[in-house]
Design a protein around this motif. Structure first.
Motif, PDB file in Angstrom:
ATOM      1  N   LEU A  50     -10.165   2.313   3.178  1.00  0.00           N
ATOM      2  CA  LEU A  50      -8.761   2.306   2.756  1.00  0.00           C
ATOM      3  C   LEU A  50      -8.537   3.255   1.582  1.00  0.00           C
ATOM      4  O   LEU A  50      -7.548   3.986   1.548  1.00  0.00           O
ATOM      5  CB  LEU A  50      -8.347   0.890   2.357  1.00  0.00           C
ATOM      6  N   ILE A  51      -9.473   3.249   0.637  1.00  0.00           N
ATOM      7  CA  ILE A  51      -9.303   4.129  -0.520  1.00  0.00           C
ATOM      8  C   ILE A  51      -9.457   5.581  -0.080  1.00  0.00           C
ATOM      9  O   ILE A  51      -8.764   6.477  -0.578  1.00  0.00           O
ATOM     10  CB  ILE A  51     -10.324   3.797  -1.622  1.00  0.00           C
TER      11      ILE A  51
ATOM     12  N   GLU B 157     -14.390  -1.849   4.388  1.00  0.00           N
ATOM     13  CA  GLU B 157     -12.948  -1.752   4.583  1.00  0.00           C
ATOM     14  C   GLU B 157     -12.232  -1.205   3.351  1.00  0.00           C
ATOM     15  O   GLU B 157     -11.410  -0.285   3.478  1.00  0.00           O
ATOM     16  CB  GLU B 157     -12.378  -3.112   4.983  1.00  0.00           C
ATOM     17  N   PRO B 158     -12.526  -1.742   2.141  1.00  0.00           N
ATOM     18  CA  PRO B 158     -11.902  -1.114   0.971  1.00  0.00           C
ATOM     19  C   PRO B 158     -12.280   0.359   0.853  1.00  0.00           C
ATOM     20  O   PRO B 158     -11.423   1.180   0.521  1.00  0.00           O
ATOM     21  CB  PRO B 158     -12.428  -1.900  -0.222  1.00  0.00           C
TER      22      PRO B 158
ATOM     23  N   ALA C 157     -10.023  -7.338   2.434  1.00  0.00           N
ATOM     24  CA  ALA C 157     -11.237  -7.441   3.245  1.00  0.00           C
ATOM     25  C   ALA C 157     -11.931  -8.780   3.020  1.00  0.00           C
ATOM     26  O   ALA C 157     -12.405  -9.418   3.966  1.00  0.00           O
ATOM     27  CB  ALA C 157     -12.176  -6.292   2.908  1.00  0.00           C
ATOM     28  N   LEU C 158     -11.975  -9.229   1.770  1.00  0.00           N
ATOM     29  CA  LEU C 158     -12.628 -10.507   1.488  1.00  0.00           C
ATOM     30  C   LEU C 158     -11.842 -11.669   2.071  1.00  0.00           C
ATOM     31  O   LEU C 158     -12.425 -12.684   2.471  1.00  0.00           O
ATOM     32  CB  LEU C 158     -12.795 -10.681  -0.020  1.00  0.00           C
TER      33      LEU C 158
ATOM     34  N   PHE D  30       0.832  -1.205   0.000  1.00  0.00           N
ATOM     35  CA  PHE D  30       0.000   0.000   0.000  1.00  0.00           C
ATOM     36  C   PHE D  30       0.868   1.256   0.000  1.00  0.00           C
ATOM     37  O   PHE D  30       0.546   2.243  -0.663  1.00  0.00           O
ATOM     38  CB  PHE D  30      -0.930   0.018   1.218  1.00  0.00           C
TER      39      PHE D  30
ATOM     40  N   ALA E 214     -12.967 -12.179   5.491  1.00  0.00           N
ATOM     41  CA  ALA E 214     -14.262 -12.872   5.493  1.00  0.00           C
ATOM     42  C   ALA E 214     -14.066 -14.357   5.245  1.00  0.00           C
ATOM     43  O   ALA E 214     -14.647 -15.217   5.920  1.00  0.00           O
ATOM     44  CB  ALA E 214     -15.162 -12.270   4.419  1.00  0.00           C
TER      45      ALA E 214
ATOM     46  N   VAL F  15     -22.251 -12.442   0.696  1.00  0.00           N
ATOM     47  CA  VAL F  15     -21.196 -12.005  -0.217  1.00  0.00           C
ATOM     48  C   VAL F  15     -21.492 -12.509  -1.625  1.00  0.00           C
ATOM     49  O   VAL F  15     -21.268 -11.809  -2.612  1.00  0.00           O
ATOM     50  CB  VAL F  15     -19.820 -12.510   0.269  1.00  0.00           C
TER      51      VAL F  15
ATOM     52  N   SER G 188     -16.604  -6.314   4.044  1.00  0.00           N
ATOM     53  CA  SER G 188     -15.901  -6.526   2.785  1.00  0.00           C
ATOM     54  C   SER G 188     -16.099  -5.342   1.854  1.00  0.00           C
ATOM     55  O   SER G 188     -15.342  -5.180   0.903  1.00  0.00           O
ATOM     56  CB  SER G 188     -16.369  -7.814   2.117  1.00  0.00           C
ATOM     57  N   LEU G 189     -17.101  -4.510   2.098  1.00  0.00           N
ATOM     58  CA  LEU G 189     -17.236  -3.288   1.298  1.00  0.00           C
ATOM     59  C   LEU G 189     -16.748  -2.062   2.049  1.00  0.00           C
ATOM     60  O   LEU G 189     -16.198  -1.138   1.458  1.00  0.00           O
ATOM     61  CB  LEU G 189     -18.699  -3.091   0.906  1.00  0.00           C
TER      62      LEU G 189
ATOM     63  N   PHE H 156     -21.511 -10.010  -4.822  1.00  0.00           N
ATOM     64  CA  PHE H 156     -20.536 -10.066  -5.909  1.00  0.00           C
ATOM     65  C   PHE H 156     -20.852 -11.158  -6.924  1.00  0.00           C
ATOM     66  O   PHE H 156     -20.409 -11.092  -8.053  1.00  0.00           O
ATOM     67  CB  PHE H 156     -19.132 -10.349  -5.343  1.00  0.00           C
TER      68      PHE H 156
ATOM     69  N   ALA I 161      -7.395  -3.687  -1.811  1.00  0.00           N
ATOM     70  CA  ALA I 161      -8.105  -3.459  -0.554  1.00  0.00           C
ATOM     71  C   ALA I 161      -9.306  -4.391  -0.447  1.00  0.00           C
ATOM     72  O   ALA I 161      -9.591  -4.972   0.612  1.00  0.00           O
ATOM     73  CB  ALA I 161      -8.554  -2.006  -0.468  1.00  0.00           C
ATOM     74  N   LEU I 162     -10.003  -4.571  -1.577  1.00  0.00           N
ATOM     75  CA  LEU I 162     -11.149  -5.474  -1.606  1.00  0.00           C
ATOM     76  C   LEU I 162     -10.695  -6.896  -1.287  1.00  0.00           C
ATOM     77  O   LEU I 162     -11.337  -7.620  -0.503  1.00  0.00           O
ATOM     78  CB  LEU I 162     -11.773  -5.406  -2.997  1.00  0.00           C
TER      79      LEU I 162
ATOM     80  N   GLY J 174      -5.217  -0.459  -6.430  1.00  0.00           N
ATOM     81  CA  GLY J 174      -5.299  -0.276  -4.982  1.00  0.00           C
ATOM     82  C   GLY J 174      -6.647  -0.712  -4.448  1.00  0.00           C
ATOM     83  O   GLY J 174      -6.736  -1.402  -3.431  1.00  0.00           O
ATOM     84  N   ALA J 175      -7.718  -0.330  -5.177  1.00  0.00           N
ATOM     85  CA  ALA J 175      -9.061  -0.701  -4.719  1.00  0.00           C
ATOM     86  C   ALA J 175      -9.231  -2.205  -4.740  1.00  0.00           C
ATOM     87  O   ALA J 175      -9.778  -2.804  -3.802  1.00  0.00           O
ATOM     88  CB  ALA J 175     -10.100  -0.033  -5.609  1.00  0.00           C
TER      89      ALA J 175
END
Lengths: 666, 318
Positions: free
Chosen positions: B146-147, B142-143, A436-437, A406, A440, A583, B139-140, A587, A432-433, A428-429
């Motif tokens: 961070l962004i 946190e990104p 986080a996943l 990061f 989970a 989830v 999961s949504l 998604f 980060a995703l 980056g996004a």
């Protein structure tokens, strides 16, 4: 040192035929794994001594084997030493684990001979210093691991996994073969000559793409990942750990060696390609992992995620290097290599845990487990450490490497290329995703299989595993914690590699105050795992002592509350599939074309209601299925050739001869 | 001498956040009740609740493992440390360099990881539903955060919170589109992360849309007290975070005198009150969402944050 390393590898190779004999004997597997443990530890020690030696000696040797005019070149430079250390630390841990785990093997004759050969293959790939030995070792590594994948060949699923793996491995080696063919245009196959040679930008770009395909398919980058989640879980668990934790790193080594070392200065758009493959791999890998219910398959998909993170780091390093920002390139490169090491540690640990669960219950399906924390408390602790570490949470090691990645992303507005400026925020996004996943995913893995109540009698009667397996798991768990709270020495160990590959290294970290890590400057960013860990530990203990002392320390056991409707049936608990349902709904419709079909019986009917969930692997349907169909179509057409008369065969031979002569004449 | 002073200041900060957190929650509850024309509980009720809970016996489910008993302490410690690393009345705390903003968020992530595990531990359906929804929201969220941090960090040239706070307080900032977008994203995330309306309702207990309360359903006594205190700390943390990044006025400079510290403390309390009032008004004026609308809500935050970052990449002045 070089001799010692080569002799150790030779010993591993010699252990392979010995494995056949040892597999007949009751204590044979312990003997073999013990020997592998010793040799791997020796090799790891050699690699670490070389890596930590302040003079960073480059050792080489040439053996008169292989191509007669070339010989086999071997070399240990900082890059090779780092990967040698990763390979052999993983190998030593897997051998230690197998000392206990291997005893339960039903057909040891199918595993024992190939295991040391596989270790030797990975070592030779890292050591070799010419294209010929590299490719031979690469293919040897693929074939021995294939033999291990199909060692339990009576399960149809494993045979299919082995078949797909063999195809993909062959395809990957083909791409690498072409890459080296293009690289060594002048017929010089040793790496020193390749490094010195000059090539045009087009040729270099072709090599980059071929290497990305060849090494990327072995590492499991999307969309070349299809074999990985099939093959890695099929092997015995200690081999799965090696394949996921170590062999993917050998693939990363191949990529770094060719692209950073042999190929010369990068073009700016190379990094775009690497980032465009790496970041989606990270996110898709973990999304797939989240949809699985087989523990080992979750871990295999999560390997794709982590390899994606490594390639994001490497892509950033390429971008900064092309932009002549070597100190930032060193930061990104260090982050990638640190993640290579970290992933090797926690992924091996998690596969060992999965293997222990498999041994204790005979089950890989999470939906049949549950409550193992009571039956296998020590395995549970080690697994928990692995799960927290892989979810990139402080104070463990996974967080440090992602944090560094990061930090590298945050420096990228300084890049001048517009393409990169637009793609890096998205990278980056996605990263980060993925982080986080991943959390989970591992809440689900640990929560469903280790917490709650046992869903099946097998899980209720599980026994703690043997002490060798536990020793291997706890050693790796300790490594994860140590690398998390003292990351400085690990970053410094990577510094010589970064210096040789990107021409600069991160500032010396162990000399920072309080062992803080400071990538650029303290006013910019810093992280101190040790302090954070100590603070959390201290305040948790103070809170606990204060409350027990001054408030209350009484405790009663009672049935679960559950809003007044506790149900003793363990089937009411959330399962793996129900856990990932939210989830999946967020998604999944886009990525897996997931559909939920609810069937309600008509009023008055006593039939049960049903909910069917369909998920489809779109990449498989779009990329692999058409190729499979095309091959099947072509083979059906060519099949006629098998049933010709001898007269026709002779005329075919004649026609081929005439054609070739014509080609020669023209 | 400066070291002692810095240590005292850091220690004060730790105590301050611990003592103020229940008060903020009590204030918001009282205000919400008044807005609904109810009398509402007294301002100090959260303290009384905590003390009462701590004195009670723990009733532990028979199927709970040792992890279930350890987790409240882990969550409390993680959240407390994270909250003490966010500048409140002054920047330049002694240990602020030990974790930057990304690390603080990750520390909260660790706390959530364990909370979600606690929900799965007893093996009830409610715990599972809470955990699975919590990780979906996280999961949504946190990104998105961070962004947001990326956007702010790229503008301030640092992920170090004290540096960001100082930069935001200086005149170099000006009005920026990306900062505005980042602020909106951060507020959305803060609402979701603290389980406030419209994402989750902190006041209900038996509602199928619940998230946080479902996870902690099996906790009682001192364990519940710690978890309640942690969520109060988390709310305070997010308010402090917004205050220090987007309302940096009045905060004491590093090594400032006693008067500056006093001014800093007063303005900090003012900021808390302002944010509390805004939150209470917002919560009373909006209804709770369906669970599967939450991804859209948070997705908006993610996109806003991404847009802010992209603007920063495209132009240095936006």
């Amino acid at each position: 040192m070089m001799q010692a390393a080569l002799w150790s590898v030779a010993m591993l190779l010699a252990l392979a035929p010995a494995g056949i004999a040892l597999s007949m004997w009751k204590h044979g597997s312990a003997m073999l794994y013990g020997a592998c443990l010793l040799v791997s530890s020796a090799l790891a020690a050699i690699a670490l001594l070389n890596l930590l030696d302040p003079s960073h000696p480059v050792l080489d040797a040439t053996l008169p084997i292989g191509l007669p005019w070339l010989g086999a070149h071997f070399r240990i430079d900082p890059l090779a030493a780092f990967f040698l250390a990763v390979v052999n630390l993983g190998g030593a841990a897997a051998s230690l684990f197998a000392l206990g785990y291997g005893r339960h093997e039903e057909a040891p004759g199918r595993v024992l001979p190939f295991y040391p050969a596989y270790l030797a293959g990975m070592n030779i790939v890292v050591l070799s210093d010419d294209a010929f030995s590299f490719l031979v070792a690469w293919e040897f590594m693929s074939l021995t691991s294939w033999a291990l994948v199909v060692s339990h060949h009576r399960e149809a699923e494993n045979v299919r996994a082995g078949y797909i793996y063999l195809l993909m491995a062959g395809f990957g080696t083909l791409a690498l073969l072409l890459a080296f063919g293009v690289l060594a245009g002048n017929g010089q196959y040793d790496f020193a000559a390749i490094r010195a040679g000059h090539r045009s930008a087009d040729v270099a770009s072709a090599v980059l793409l071929l290497t990305l395909i060849g090494a990327g398919s072995k590492a499991g980058l999307v969309p070349l990942h299809a074999w990985l989640p099939l093959a890695h879980p099929a092997a015995p668990s200690h081999v799965s750990a090696l394949m996921s934790g170590v062999m993917t790193k050998v693939a990363v080594y191949g990529f770094v060696r060719i692209v950073f070392d042999l190929l010369g200065p990068p073009e700016w758009w190379w990094s775009m390609v690497v980032l465009a493959v790496g970041a989606p791999s990270a996110t898709l890998g973990v999304l797939y992992a989240l949809m699985q219910r087989d523990i080992k398959r979750v871990l295999a998909y999560s390997t794709i995620e982590n390899v994606g993170i490594v390639f994001v780091g490497l892509g950033l390093a390429l971008a900064f290097r092309a932009g002549a920002m070597n100190s930032v390139a060193a930061l990104a490169f260090t982050a990638a290599l640190l993640h290579v090491f970290n992933h090797a540690a926690f992924k091996s640990l998690l596969f060992f845990g999965a293997g222990s669960v498999l041994n204790a219950t005979g089950e890989r399906d999470m939906e049949k487990l549950g409550g193992l924390i009571r039956r296998m408390p020590k395995t549970a602790v080690a697994m928990l450490v692995g799960c927290v570490a892989i979810s990139a949470l402080p104070p463990f090691n996974g967080f440090v490497s992602e944090w560094l990645t990061f930090q590298a992303i945050l420096l990228s507005p300084q890049l001048t290329s517009w393409g990169l400026k637009l793609i890096i925020p998205a990278v980056g996004a996605l990263l980060a995703l993925a982080a986080a996943l991943a959390a989970a995913c591992f809440v689900k893995l640990f929560g469903v299989s280790f917490l709650g109540r046992a869903r099946m009698p097998l899980a209720a009667g599980a026994q703690e595993v043997d002490r060798f397996s536990l020793a291997a798991m706890f050693a790796l768990a300790a490594l994860c914690l140590i690398a998390g709270i003292f990351p400085g020495p690990f970053i410094d160990a990577v510094a010589p590699v970064a210096r040789t590959m990107v021409g600069n290294s991160m500032p010396h970290q162990t000399s920072m105050e309080w062992l803080t890590i400071v990538p650029i400057a303290e006013s910019r960013s810093s992280y101190n795992g040790l302090l954070v860990f100590t603070f959390v530990l201290l305040s948790a203990s103070i809170a606990s002592i204060a409350i027990h002392r001054f408030a209350s320390d009484r405790l009663r056991r009672a049935p679960a509350w559950d809003c007044g409707y506790p149900d003793p049936n363990p089937a009411i608990q959330y399962t793996a599939d129900s856990f990932s349902q939210p989830v999946r709904r967020v998604f999944g419709t886009l990525i897996f074309a997931a559909r939920e079909i609810g069937e309600m019986p008509p009023p008055g009917s006593a039939a049960p209601a049903r909910l069917t969930v369909e998920t489809r692997d779109l990449i498989w349907r779009a990329l692999y299925a058409p190729i499979g169909q095309a091959v099947a179509f072509a083979t059906e057409r060519i099949n006629i050739l098998q049933f010709l008369t001898i007269r026709r065969y002779l005329s075919l031979v004649f026609a081929a001869l005439v054609l070739l002569l014509l080609v020669l004449a023209i | 001498m400066t070291l002692v002073r810095d240590l005292i200041s850091q220690g004060l900060q730790m105590l301050l956040v611990l003592l103020l957190a229940p008060l903020l929650t009590g204030f918001i509850r009282k205000l919400k009740a008044r807005l609904l024309r109810r009398q509402g509980p007294p301002l100090l009720q959260p303290y009384r609740d905590l003390i009462r809970l701590m004195r009670k016996d723990v009733v532990l489910a028979e199927t709970a493992s040792w992890l279930f008993r350890v987790i409240p302490y882990i969550i409390f410690a993680g959240t407390w440390i994270a909250a003490s690393l966010v500048p409140t009345f002054g920047s330049g705390l002694l240990f602020s360099w030990s974790a930057d903003l990304i690390a603080i968020i990750a520390l909260l992530g660790s706390a959530r990881f364990f909370l979600a595990l606690a929900g799965m531990d007893v093996g009830t359906a409610f715990g599972g539903i809470g955990s699975s929804r919590e990780v979906m929201i996280a999961s949504l969220a946190e990104p998105a955060i961070l962004i947001t941090v990326f956007a702010v960090a790229m503008i301030a040239g640092s992920t170090q919170l004290s540096t960001i706070a100082e930069y935001m307080g200086s005149s170099a900032v000006g009005l920026r589109v990306s900062l505005g977008l980042a602020l909106v994203a951060l507020i959305i995330v803060a609402i979701a992360e603290n389980g406030r309306i419209p994402v989750d309702n902190p006041a209900t207990h038996l509602e199928l849309t619940m998230v946080h309360e479902a996870m902690v359903l099996e906790y009682s006594g001192r364990h519940l007290a710690l978890i309640d205190l942690s969520s109060q700390l988390k709310l305070l943390l997010y308010v402090s975070l917004i205050a220090c990044m987007f309302m940096p006025w009045g905060a004491a400079e590093p090594r400032a005198g006693d008067l500056a510290l006093a001014i800093g403390a007063l303005t900090y309390i003012g900021k808390l009150l302002a944010c509390g009032i805004l939150l209470a008004v917002f919560e009373t004026s909006i209804a709770k969402m369906r669970v599967f609308r939450i991804p859209e809500f948070l997705g908006a935050a993610l996109m806003l944050a991404l847009l802010a970052t992209l603007l920063r990449f495209v132009s240095g002045s936006l």
